[in-house]
Scaffold this motif. Structure first.
Motif, PDB file in Angstrom:
ATOM      1  N   GLN A  47      67.099  30.235  50.021  1.00 36.08           N
ATOM      2  CA  GLN A  47      67.925  29.098  49.642  1.00 36.08           C
ATOM      3  C   GLN A  47      67.128  27.980  48.953  1.00 36.08           C
ATOM      4  O   GLN A  47      66.116  27.532  49.454  1.00 36.08           O
ATOM      5  N   CYS A  48      67.565  27.577  47.760  1.00 40.67           N
ATOM      6  CA  CYS A  48      67.085  26.333  47.161  1.00 40.67           C
ATOM      7  C   CYS A  48      68.323  25.571  46.733  1.00 40.67           C
ATOM      8  O   CYS A  48      69.052  26.034  45.847  1.00 40.67           O
ATOM      9  N   MET A  49      68.573  24.454  47.379  1.00 38.10           N
ATOM     10  CA  MET A  49      69.816  23.724  47.132  1.00 38.10           C
ATOM     11  C   MET A  49      69.555  22.536  46.220  1.00 38.10           C
ATOM     12  O   MET A  49      68.649  21.737  46.463  1.00 38.10           O
ATOM     13  N   PHE A  50      70.373  22.455  45.192  1.00 43.20           N
ATOM     14  CA  PHE A  50      70.235  21.390  44.205  1.00 43.20           C
ATOM     15  C   PHE A  50      71.122  20.201  44.587  1.00 43.20           C
ATOM     16  O   PHE A  50      71.822  20.230  45.599  1.00 43.20           O
ATOM     17  N   GLN A 313      71.628  30.539  43.217  1.00 41.63           N
ATOM     18  CA  GLN A 313      72.880  29.805  43.415  1.00 41.63           C
ATOM     19  C   GLN A 313      73.586  30.106  44.740  1.00 41.63           C
ATOM     20  O   GLN A 313      74.610  29.484  45.039  1.00 41.63           O
ATOM     21  N   GLY A 314      73.073  31.034  45.539  1.00 35.02           N
ATOM     22  CA  GLY A 314      73.818  31.474  46.723  1.00 35.02           C
ATOM     23  C   GLY A 314      74.196  30.364  47.670  1.00 35.02           C
ATOM     24  O   GLY A 314      75.377  30.167  47.990  1.00 35.02           O
ATOM     25  N   SER A 315      73.228  29.612  48.152  1.00 29.69           N
ATOM     26  CA  SER A 315      73.540  28.549  49.118  1.00 29.69           C
ATOM     27  C   SER A 315      74.255  27.383  48.434  1.00 29.69           C
ATOM     28  O   SER A 315      75.087  26.706  49.054  1.00 29.69           O
ATOM     29  N   ASN A 316      73.963  27.155  47.152  1.00 37.22           N
ATOM     30  CA  ASN A 316      74.679  26.125  46.403  1.00 37.22           C
ATOM     31  C   ASN A 316      76.159  26.479  46.298  1.00 37.22           C
ATOM     32  O   ASN A 316      77.036  25.642  46.529  1.00 37.22           O
TER      33      ASN A 316
END
Length: 417
Positions: A47-50, A313-316
């Motif tokens: 996860q990398c959330m923008f 984009q998964g966790s976003n």
């Protein structure tokens, strides 16, 4: 008080549960694991959330780790030169740049976040049921609730939601995925003073993503290979030992991306559960599932829109889906959550999700000439690098300059005059 059942305790299920709880709904959450089991288990994602997704968490006041997680201020792209991994020095980069994000991104290990959120949900009076749910279980429970939602993206329950062929161009996995969480990674020398996600592309072979994260033992980094199936990066099937997984990860870095390997010579796994490997076909599914008794359930996040993680984009998407569904549920008031409403709620989410799916599927294919030109130009034109980086936060912007060669050329011409 309306009663809602959510099956699945990931980013979307828990965010929805906590959001509905804050609005006064009576929420039951089903998870197949306890918070302690999640915290002590295997890593689940990269996860990398923008900024937009992080703001949804701030709005619900569940951004508990924001002060501890690294602030990711940039997103960099490096492309290996053709044949560079065969050259003796092996470190040629055809393209190498970093774009600055308008708002910082963050990554929190889902073992930390989901366990913490689950405990918060229970402390706030939510009904937490630890039980793996089958379709027969849902059939039994659903009639007792005003709305049942499925946010468990794997297993039997997903089979209730039929594939939407018109929105799913791929029917097989496009990448073999391999993740390792590590301590001891050095900084990228181009920007030692700030953190950035680094996207390393090896044309015709695959990609390596490196991202700073916060895990159970504090600050760490994620090494994430995406290999074209059957190619040299598709090397993790049958690797069960975590240390062997890390060794293979590093061998491939040394061969294909020596500039990343140079800062990874002292890394070690964060923990024995810090590796993950697998693959899945990117799929969009119909949002409404029908139970054997005729009851309807609504699919959430990657149950209904599962993209390859190549665009991070998964966790976003899970966060944006939860926020969209929350708004649709609250606006519904006391009216029934029938099939028409479910489809409308999904289509509202699809207005943003469609851009993610289009962009992700484009990035899985060999890039056409105008996209290569655009990515190359970002090395000379900082506004291009910055705009590309910020597209990870708002993928709808790619419509304006990415897919259409004429729009790409016009955009580049506007900058070079």
């Amino acid at each position: 008080m309306r009663k809602i059942l959510i099956v699945g305790a990931g980013q979307s299920g828990l965010q929805l549960a906590l959001g509905l709880q804050s609005q006064g709904y009576e929420v039951t959450l089903m998870s197949n694991r306890t918070a302690d089991e999640i915290r002590a288990g295997r890593v689940m994602s990269t996860q990398c959330m923008f900024d937009t997704a992080l703001q949804h968490e701030r709005d619900l006041q569940i951004n508990f780790w924001e002060s501890q997680a690294p602030r990711i201020e940039g997103l960099g792209v490096s492309v290996a030169a053709p044949g560079s991994h065969e050259a003796p020095e092996g470190s040629q980069r055809a393209i190498d740049w970093v774009g600055k994000l308008d708002g910082y991104a963050q990554s929190v290990d889902q073992r930390v976040k989901m366990a913490g959120w689950m405990e918060t949900f229970a402390q706030r009076g939510g009904q937490l049921v630890i039980h793996g749910a089958a379709v027969s279980d849902l059939d039994f429970f659903a009639s007792r609730y005003d709305l049942t939602m499925v946010s468990a993206g794997k297993g039997e329950l997903v089979s209730m939601f039929g594939r939407d062929a018109g929105r799913s161009p791929y029917d097989a996995p496009q990448r073999a995925l391999a993740v390792a969480y590590v301590h001891g990674l050095g900084p990228r020398p181009e920007h030692p003073d700030y953190d950035a996600v680094r996207c390393n592309l090896v044309p015709g072979v695959g990609e390596l993503f490196v991202m700073p994260t916060y895990t159970t033992s504090g600050r760490a980094d994620i090494l994430f290979w995406e290999g074209i199936p059957g190619g040299p990066l598709d090397a993790f099937q049958g690797v069960k030992d975590p240390e062997e997984h890390l060794a293979v990860t590093l061998e491939l870095m040394e061969k294909f991306l020596p500039w990343e390997y140079a800062r990874a010579t002292k890394v070690e796994l964060t923990d024995a559960n810090g590796t993950l490997a697998g693959r899945y076909a990117p799929t969009v599914r119909n949002p409404v599932g029908r139970l054997p008794s005729g009851g309807l359930v609504l699919g959430v996040a990657d149950v209904v829109v599962a993209n390859d993680p190549i665009t991070g984009q998964g966790s976003n998407s899970a966060s944006k889906c939860a926020a969209s569904y929350l708004a649709s549920i609250v606006e519904r008031g006391d009216q029934p959550f029938d099939g028409d409403w479910m489809r409308t709620a999904f289509e509202r989410y699809w207005t943003t999700a469609q851009h993610v799916t289009k962009w992700t599927n484009a990035m899985l294919a060999p890039p056409p000439e105008h996209i290569l030109n655009l990515i190359g130009a970002a090395g000379q034109l900082q506004p291009v690098a910055d705009r590309f980086a910020n597209g990870f936060n708002d993928p709808s912007d790619f419509e304006n300059f990415f897919y259409d060669p004429e729009k790409t050329n016009a955009y580049l011409a506007s900058l070079t005059g």
